[in-house]
Design a protein around this motif. Structure first.
Motif, PDB file in Angstrom:
ATOM      1  N   ASP A  60       0.830  -1.200   0.000  1.00  0.00           N
ATOM      2  CA  ASP A  60       0.000   0.000   0.000  1.00  0.00           C
ATOM      3  C   ASP A  60       0.863   1.248   0.000  1.00  0.00           C
ATOM      4  N   GLU A  61       0.284   2.334  -0.516  1.00  0.00           N
ATOM      5  CA  GLU A  61       1.002   3.601  -0.572  1.00  0.00           C
ATOM      6  C   GLU A  61       1.029   4.297   0.788  1.00  0.00           C
ATOM      7  N   PHE A  62      -0.041   4.121   1.560  1.00  0.00           N
ATOM      8  CA  PHE A  62      -0.157   4.779   2.861  1.00  0.00           C
ATOM      9  C   PHE A  62      -0.459   3.747   3.944  1.00  0.00           C
ATOM     10  N   ILE A  63      -0.047   4.066   5.163  1.00  0.00           N
ATOM     11  CA  ILE A  63      -0.390   3.265   6.331  1.00  0.00           C
ATOM     12  C   ILE A  63      -1.250   4.124   7.246  1.00  0.00           C
ATOM     13  N   ALA A  64      -2.442   3.618   7.561  1.00  0.00           N
ATOM     14  CA  ALA A  64      -3.338   4.315   8.481  1.00  0.00           C
ATOM     15  C   ALA A  64      -3.118   3.791   9.892  1.00  0.00           C
ATOM     16  N   THR A 133       8.419  16.977  12.098  1.00  0.00           N
ATOM     17  CA  THR A 133       9.617  17.805  11.991  1.00  0.00           C
ATOM     18  C   THR A 133       9.291  18.923  11.019  1.00  0.00           C
ATOM     19  N   ASN A 134       9.361  20.162  11.491  1.00  0.00           N
ATOM     20  CA  ASN A 134       8.937  21.317  10.691  1.00  0.00           C
ATOM     21  C   ASN A 134       7.511  21.148  10.168  1.00  0.00           C
ATOM     22  N   GLY A 135       6.666  20.576  10.999  1.00  0.00           N
ATOM     23  CA  GLY A 135       5.260  20.439  10.653  1.00  0.00           C
ATOM     24  C   GLY A 135       4.932  19.268   9.758  1.00  0.00           C
ATOM     25  N   VAL A 136       5.941  18.475   9.382  1.00  0.00           N
ATOM     26  CA  VAL A 136       5.744  17.359   8.446  1.00  0.00           C
ATOM     27  C   VAL A 136       5.937  16.043   9.188  1.00  0.00           C
ATOM     28  N   TYR A 137       5.081  15.082   8.899  1.00  0.00           N
ATOM     29  CA  TYR A 137       5.208  13.768   9.534  1.00  0.00           C
ATOM     30  C   TYR A 137       6.599  13.189   9.262  1.00  0.00           C
ATOM     31  N   VAL A 510      -4.965   8.605  11.635  1.00  0.00           N
ATOM     32  CA  VAL A 510      -4.006   9.396  10.855  1.00  0.00           C
ATOM     33  C   VAL A 510      -3.349   8.465   9.843  1.00  0.00           C
ATOM     34  N   ALA A 511      -2.885   9.015   8.733  1.00  0.00           N
ATOM     35  CA  ALA A 511      -2.253   8.193   7.701  1.00  0.00           C
ATOM     36  C   ALA A 511      -0.945   8.827   7.259  1.00  0.00           C
ATOM     37  N   ILE A 512       0.038   7.980   6.991  1.00  0.00           N
ATOM     38  CA  ILE A 512       1.367   8.431   6.613  1.00  0.00           C
ATOM     39  C   ILE A 512       1.846   7.628   5.410  1.00  0.00           C
ATOM     40  N   ARG A 513       2.635   8.257   4.568  1.00  0.00           N
ATOM     41  CA  ARG A 513       3.215   7.535   3.433  1.00  0.00           C
ATOM     42  C   ARG A 513       4.053   6.355   3.940  1.00  0.00           C
ATOM     43  N   ALA A 514       3.830   5.218   3.346  1.00  0.00           N
ATOM     44  CA  ALA A 514       4.577   4.024   3.758  1.00  0.00           C
ATOM     45  C   ALA A 514       6.076   4.221   3.533  1.00  0.00           C
ATOM     46  N   SER A 515       6.425   5.034   2.545  1.00  0.00           N
ATOM     47  CA  SER A 515       7.839   5.250   2.232  1.00  0.00           C
ATOM     48  C   SER A 515       8.584   5.983   3.350  1.00  0.00           C
ATOM     49  N   LEU A 516       7.836   6.644   4.260  1.00  0.00           N
ATOM     50  CA  LEU A 516       8.478   7.363   5.352  1.00  0.00           C
ATOM     51  C   LEU A 516       8.792   6.453   6.534  1.00  0.00           C
ATOM     52  N   LEU A 517       8.242   5.251   6.512  1.00  0.00           N
ATOM     53  CA  LEU A 517       8.447   4.330   7.628  1.00  0.00           C
ATOM     54  C   LEU A 517       9.638   3.422   7.363  1.00  0.00           C
TER      55      LEU A 517
END
Length: 769
Positions: A60-64, A133-137, A510-517
């Motif tokens: 998946d593109e995002f993880i909720a 960080t600077n307002g970004v997940y 909340v949902a975050i891009r999987a690529s950030l994990l």
């Protein structure tokens, strides 16, 4: 030529076939039109399905990350597939992960479950928040609150385990948590139902004088990944029912906003013939946004302006008023959400008993404060700003607006409309509605991808709906919740998917891009995951032991496919037993479990992890233990016995005997199979080492594990040969079988590594001549 038998033959076949697949085709294969007709599907249905479909093996593109409501947990699912990935124990035990059963997780859970002398085994999770960080997940930590028993938990996204629970020492209830500041300096938590800060009885007749709300700012130490209660503080506020909060960004960084309801301060009493809370708490046309300069408040606390209540720093209301850090702004009645825009220039509030969403201009508000241009004061002396002078615009979005989330498109937001059961898409800059979509009834919160952050990703929206009624197959009077996936990539919203949720009530997500994990796939060997350090009880293979110390029987053991060492633990009735187990596997998916009959012991031991279980052996008897996680072909043989002998008796030192006797012929047959199996292993090794396997981390881990298994095989082979030299065919054959078992595990790892290389484009490496 030798003929392979048993597992050796199977492995040889697997290697020979590689990734070849034989697919049977038929002219009678149904077409897409046939399937649509048979299922009663339309082209619109097929398009929606295609937009959510993630192929087998796809990601998946995002993880909720969703609250789990009254389960006291959180859970994860993928977007757009809506596949549930994991439940995570937070405020309540969770057996699959051993959470609340092993000593390490008990320490986390018990640190946050003693409230007013009562042990709390229940939680009501509501609002997760991801570090920024600077307002970004940034994908490092998740915070979650407990509404019923005001607490905040920290979950590390490196392994998605709960690391810390802190209890709010002055609150009796909260709903507004957790929310993070722009760089996760603080985690914000606000009261819901006012109460006295102390633990003593205070009659409701003193509600206005002695009951209070609070907004707590929990200091988060990013380096340690823990909240620091000693450096945290609360701002005292009136006994209004504070609700949700948000922290400003960029131009509004250093400020936070918290909305409220029941600013009438009505105290109910239906049992005495008085109108209920709902009547008295909705009389006024407006409630209040609480605006707090938390950055200056933190400075005041450091300067000694706070007072200690229950060991916690509390900034008194009169100090906040005098120092100019606390202000009130009228808002639509009974709101549920205050959300700063990605640039921090605006925040939006919607009231459930209104039709409008109100857009507040932070720049205008700052000018009013600087000019001391106030419309009045509340009964406690807090300055009130003028509503109209604070607004950028108000938009009629529908009946019962609730919660707002931002799109990646500038000025575009989405608001959940509870009474009308719809989502409204609108432009908060120009103040106009762009689209409306009716969804399954009783929508609560909604969530866009990273919609709380400074860089919303758009694409999808999830509508979090209440009890699904007739949406799914009936499963009794208690219905599942419903998370609906909506495509927001175009001008018009499109409903794609209904996902039943068997937990109530998953309040917010909340949902975050999987690529950030970047989660771990295994731990360093001997790791205590709850303290993020080497365990004092870590054990390596061959160093297993039993030690009696300070009245406790310490068992230092290991887990590896397919045995638990030791396999027999014998203690005396009444002794305290502490079993410490280390999973010495290196393959990322070789989790082992451990459960003992009759002792409430259930552990999850992921690769590299060390966990402990301490209990008292109160009853004599025989108690089997086993691995609870299917881990190999001989998973069921991964077993042992806890023997609790009667108090005062000695351990029996009798020889063990098997039910079957083995001969020299049995031994030779076993060894022949082992030799043939080794040939298969050698061919797999050749395939792997001829390719660039070191470029594939998954394969490197599998190879490490395979090498470990081969080393164990060599030790078993040596023992087998030593017993054969003594013509002890019983032990020679059994150790030969154990040699073969290690070979099987080696081959399993090798074949998985080979398959991974084939699927992911590994290339042959040319060797230097």
């Amino acid at each position: 030529m030798k003929t392979l038998t048993g597992y050796g033959a199977v492995m040889s076949m697997a290697f020979g076939l590689g990734m070849s697949a034989f697919i049977a085709t038929s002219s009678a294969q149904p077409t897409l039109d046939d399937v649509m007709k048979a299922r009663g599907l339309t082209q619109k249905d097929i398009l929606a399905a295609a937009k959510t479909y993630v192929p087998t093996g796809g990601r998946d593109e995002f993880i909720a990350i969703s609250s789990g409501g009254q389960s006291g947990q959180i859970f994860l699912y993928g977007i757009p597939s809506m596949r549930i990935l994991k439940y995570i124990g937070v405020f309540t035990p969770e057996p699959w992960q051993g959470y609340g059963f092993d000593d390490e997780s008990k320490a986390v859970l018990e640190a946050g479950n003693l409230i007013n002398g009562n042990r709390i085994t229940y939680g009501d999770t509501h609002h997760p928040a991801i570090t920024e960080t600077n307002g970004v997940y940034d994908g490092e930590y998740v915070f979650i609150n407990d509404k019923a028993n005001p607490r905040i938990a920290v979950i590390d996204m490196k392994d998605f385990e709960t690391k810390q629970i802190v209890i709010n020492p002055i609150m009796k209830s909260e709903h507004g948590g957790a929310f993070v500041t722009q760089n996760s300096e603080y985690v914000i938590e606000a009261t819901q139902y006012a109460g006295p800060y102390g633990h003593d009885y205070v009659p409701l007749s003193k509600f206005n004088e002695e009951y209070r709300g609070a907004i707590t700012y929990w200091k988060f130490n990013r380096e340690k990944g823990r909240i620091e209660p000693e450096n945290s503080f609360s701002v005292e506020v009136p006994p209004y029912s504070q609700d949700l909060s948000d922290a400003g960004k960029f131009v509004s960084h250093g400020w936070s906003a918290t909305n409220s309801f029941c600013t009438e301060r009505y105290i109910g009493g239906i049992e005495k013939g008085r109108p209920p809370f709902e009547a008295g708490c909705s009389q006024k046309d407006t409630d209040f946004v609480h605006l707090v300069n938390w950055k200056k408040a933190a400075e005041l606390v450091k300067a000694g302006k706070a007072k200690k209540i229950n060991g916690h720093n509390v900034l008194p209301m009169d100090v906040s008023i005098k120092e100019g850090i606390l202000f009130l702004i009228p808002e639509p009645k009974s709101p549920h959400g205050v959300d700063f825009s990605p640039d921090g220039k605006f925040f939006i509030v919607a009231g459930k008993l209104d039709t409008h969403a109100s857009v507040y201009d932070f720049g205008k508000i700052m000018k009013l404060i600087e000019a001391k241009d106030f419309a009045g004061k509340d009964p406690y002396g807090i300055p009130i700003l003028d509503l109209k002078k604070s607004l950028h615009t108000q938009v009629s979005v529908g009946l019962g607006p609730l919660h707002t989330q931002y799109d990646s498109k500038p000025c575009v937001v989405y608001t959940s409309i509870y009474v009308d059961s719809m989502v409204t898409k609108w432009d908060y800059c120009e103040g106009k509605v762009l689209d409306k979509l009716h969804i399954h009834y009783n929508i609560g919160h909604l969530m866009t991808m990273e919609g709380d952050s400074a860089k919303p990703q758009g694409k999808y929206l999830v509508s979090l709906n209440k009890l699904a009624i007739d949406r799914f197959n009936p499963v009794g009077p208690l219905h599942p919740q419903n998370h609906q996936l909506i495509d927001i990539s175009g001008d018009k919203m499109q409903l794609l998917y209904d996902m039943p949720v068997p937990l109530g009530e998953p309040h917010y997500t909340v949902a975050i891009r999987a690529s950030l994990l970047k989660p771990k796939v295994r731990y360093s060997t001997g790791w205590d995951s709850r303290t993020d350090s080497k365990s004092a009880y870590r054990t390596r293979p061959g160093r297993e032991k039993v030690v009696r110390k300070d009245g406790v029987v310490h068992v230092y053991g290991t887990l590896i496919r397919s045995h638990i060492t030791p396999e027999i633990i014998e203690v005396e009735e009444g002794e305290t037993v502490s079993i410490h187990l280390t999973n010495v596997e290196r393959a990322e998916d070789e989790t082992h479990g451990f459960a003992i009959n009759g002792h409430n012991v259930n552990l999850s031991v992921e690769p590299g992890k060390t966990v402990s279980a301490t209990f008292k052996a109160n009853s004599q008897g025989v108690f089997p233990y086993y691995c609870t996680e299917f881990c190999s072909a001989l998973h069921l043989e991964m077993q042992g016995y806890l023997l609790v002998r009667p108090k005062g008796t000695k351990a029996e030192d009798a020889a063990l005997s098997e039910g079957q006797a083995y001969t020299e012929a049995d031994y030779k047959k076993q060894i022949a199979n082992n030799v043939a199996t080794q040939a298969v292993i050698d061919s797999v090794v050749k395939f792997i080492t001829e390719r660039n396997f070191k470029d594939f981390p998954t394969v490197v881990a599998l190879v490490e594990d395979a090498v470990d298994q081969l080393n164990f095989a060599a030790e078993a082979k040596k023992k087998s040969e030593e017993f054969a030299a003594k013509k002890d065919w019983q032990n020679a054959t059994l150790w030969g079988q154990q040699w073969f078992q290690y070979q099987v595990k080696t081959a399993d790892m090798g074949l998985r590594a080979k398959t991974h290389l084939e699927q992911n484009g590994a290339v042959v490496v040319k060797k230097d001549k």
